[in-house]
Write a protein that holds these residues in place. Structure first.
Motif, mmCIF file in Angstrom:
data_model
loop_
_atom_site.group_PDB
_atom_site.id
_atom_site.type_symbol
_atom_site.label_atom_id
_atom_site.label_comp_id
_atom_site.label_asym_id
_atom_site.label_seq_id
_atom_site.Cartn_x
_atom_site.Cartn_y
_atom_site.Cartn_z
ATOM 1 N N MET A 1 -4.310 -9.491 2.840
ATOM 2 C CA MET A 1 -3.009 -8.930 3.131
ATOM 3 C C MET A 1 -2.974 -7.456 2.763
ATOM 4 O O MET A 1 -2.234 -6.705 3.360
ATOM 5 N N ARG A 2 -3.773 -6.994 1.817
ATOM 6 C CA ARG A 2 -3.792 -5.590 1.421
ATOM 7 C C ARG A 2 -4.142 -4.689 2.595
ATOM 8 O O ARG A 2 -3.635 -3.582 2.690
ATOM 9 N N GLU A 3 -5.035 -5.151 3.499
ATOM 10 C CA GLU A 3 -5.424 -4.345 4.641
ATOM 11 C C GLU A 3 -4.217 -4.055 5.529
ATOM 12 O O GLU A 3 -4.114 -3.013 6.145
ATOM 13 N N ASP A 4 -3.303 -5.014 5.583
ATOM 14 C CA ASP A 4 -2.096 -4.883 6.393
ATOM 15 C C ASP A 4 -1.188 -3.775 5.870
ATOM 16 O O ASP A 4 -0.475 -3.130 6.617
ATOM 17 N N LEU A 5 -1.203 -3.571 4.565
ATOM 18 C CA LEU A 5 -0.276 -2.635 3.937
ATOM 19 C C LEU A 5 -0.754 -1.193 4.022
ATOM 20 O O LEU A 5 0.032 -0.281 3.912
ATOM 21 N N GLY A 6 -2.017 -0.993 4.160
ATOM 22 C CA GLY A 6 -2.557 0.365 4.196
ATOM 23 C C GLY A 6 -3.114 0.739 2.841
ATOM 24 O O GLY A 6 -2.570 0.384 1.797
ATOM 25 N N ALA A 7 -4.195 1.489 2.840
ATOM 26 C CA ALA A 7 -4.881 1.839 1.594
ATOM 27 C C ALA A 7 -4.138 2.906 0.805
ATOM 28 O O ALA A 7 -4.345 3.033 -0.397
ATOM 29 N N ASP A 8 -3.281 3.676 1.439
ATOM 30 C CA ASP A 8 -2.624 4.786 0.747
ATOM 31 C C ASP A 8 -1.362 4.370 -0.015
ATOM 32 O O ASP A 8 -0.756 5.180 -0.687
ATOM 33 N N PRO A 10 0.856 2.776 -2.976
ATOM 34 C CA PRO A 10 0.636 2.522 -4.406
ATOM 35 C C PRO A 10 0.725 1.033 -4.710
ATOM 36 O O PRO A 10 1.333 0.269 -3.968
ATOM 37 N N TYR A 11 0.098 0.672 -5.797
ATOM 38 C CA TYR A 11 0.182 -0.720 -6.230
ATOM 39 C C TYR A 11 0.730 -0.727 -7.635
ATOM 40 O O TYR A 11 0.243 0.023 -8.475
ATOM 41 N N PRO A 12 1.696 -1.495 -7.953
ATOM 42 C CA PRO A 12 2.463 -2.377 -7.066
ATOM 43 C C PRO A 12 3.383 -1.580 -6.146
ATOM 44 O O PRO A 12 3.724 -0.444 -6.434
ATOM 45 N N LEU A 13 3.761 -2.197 -5.059
ATOM 46 C CA LEU A 13 4.635 -1.547 -4.083
ATOM 47 C C LEU A 13 6.006 -1.295 -4.679
ATOM 48 O O LEU A 13 6.509 -2.096 -5.475
ATOM 49 N N PRO A 14 6.654 -0.213 -4.245
ATOM 50 C CA PRO A 14 8.046 -0.011 -4.647
ATOM 51 C C PRO A 14 8.896 -1.173 -4.124
ATOM 52 O O PRO A 14 8.562 -1.799 -3.113
ATOM 53 N N THR A 15 9.963 -1.461 -4.781
ATOM 54 C CA THR A 15 10.799 -2.622 -4.458
ATOM 55 C C THR A 15 11.232 -2.644 -2.996
ATOM 56 O O THR A 15 11.133 -3.674 -2.336
ATOM 57 N N ALA A 16 11.691 -1.532 -2.464
ATOM 58 C CA ALA A 16 12.181 -1.502 -1.082
ATOM 59 C C ALA A 16 11.052 -1.822 -0.094
ATOM 60 O O ALA A 16 11.242 -2.615 0.836
ATOM 61 N N ARG A 17 9.888 -1.239 -0.298
ATOM 62 C CA ARG A 17 8.760 -1.509 0.600
ATOM 63 C C ARG A 17 8.306 -2.958 0.480
ATOM 64 O O ARG A 17 7.961 -3.589 1.466
ATOM 65 N N TYR A 18 8.292 -3.459 -0.733
ATOM 66 C CA TYR A 18 7.896 -4.850 -0.960
ATOM 67 C C TYR A 18 8.854 -5.798 -0.245
ATOM 68 O O TYR A 18 8.434 -6.708 0.459
ATOM 69 N N GLN A 19 10.148 -5.571 -0.404
ATOM 70 C CA GLN A 19 11.145 -6.424 0.232
ATOM 71 C C GLN A 19 11.034 -6.353 1.756
ATOM 72 O O GLN A 19 11.126 -7.369 2.450
ATOM 73 N N LYS A 20 10.812 -5.151 2.279
ATOM 74 C CA LYS A 20 10.681 -4.992 3.729
ATOM 75 C C LYS A 20 9.456 -5.750 4.238
ATOM 76 O O LYS A 20 9.515 -6.449 5.252
ATOM 77 N N LYS A 21 8.344 -5.649 3.525
ATOM 78 C CA LYS A 21 7.121 -6.326 3.930
ATOM 79 C C LYS A 21 7.286 -7.841 3.851
ATOM 80 O O LYS A 21 6.870 -8.573 4.752
#
Length: 103
Positions: A1-8, A10-21
């Motif tokens: 699933m990490r490949e889907d998110l893009g390598a650039d 940050p980990y962990p994802l910010p809350t808004a990006r995480y919720q959207k994903k």
């Protein structure tokens, strides 16, 4: 699933990006489940010999043709089985589900 998110990202994802994903993946999952359920219904109907409902009659001739075909006991029983599978045996739920599906 990490490949889907893009390598650039940050980990962990910010809350808004995480919720959207997560929401995006849930929508895809829900669509896949609905597709599988529709496929299974078609397969079961074919195996049981249950007919799909015809398109909505828009002319008097189409209504008369449908009425004529309902004179056959076998045809009428198959239609009733199809409607029961869509809506269930409760009259209220049956009418509601059939109207939602075909109107």
């Amino acid at each position: 699933m990490r490949e889907d998110l893009g390598a650039d990202l940050p980990y962990p994802l910010p809350t808004a990006r995480y919720q959207k994903k997560v929401m995006h993946l849930l929508v895809k999952l829900n669509q896949a489940v609905e597709d599988l359920q529709a496929f299974n219904r078609r397969q079961e109907s074919a195996a049981l010999g249950i007919m799909e409902l015809p398109p909505q009659a828009t002319t008097i001739e189409e209504v008369r043709s449908l009425e004529d075909s309902l004179q056959s006991e076998e045809y009428r029983q198959k239609r009733m089985q199809s409607l029961t599978r869509i809506g269930g045996s409760n009259t209220k739920d049956n009418g509601k589900r059939i109207m939602e599906k075909y109107v």
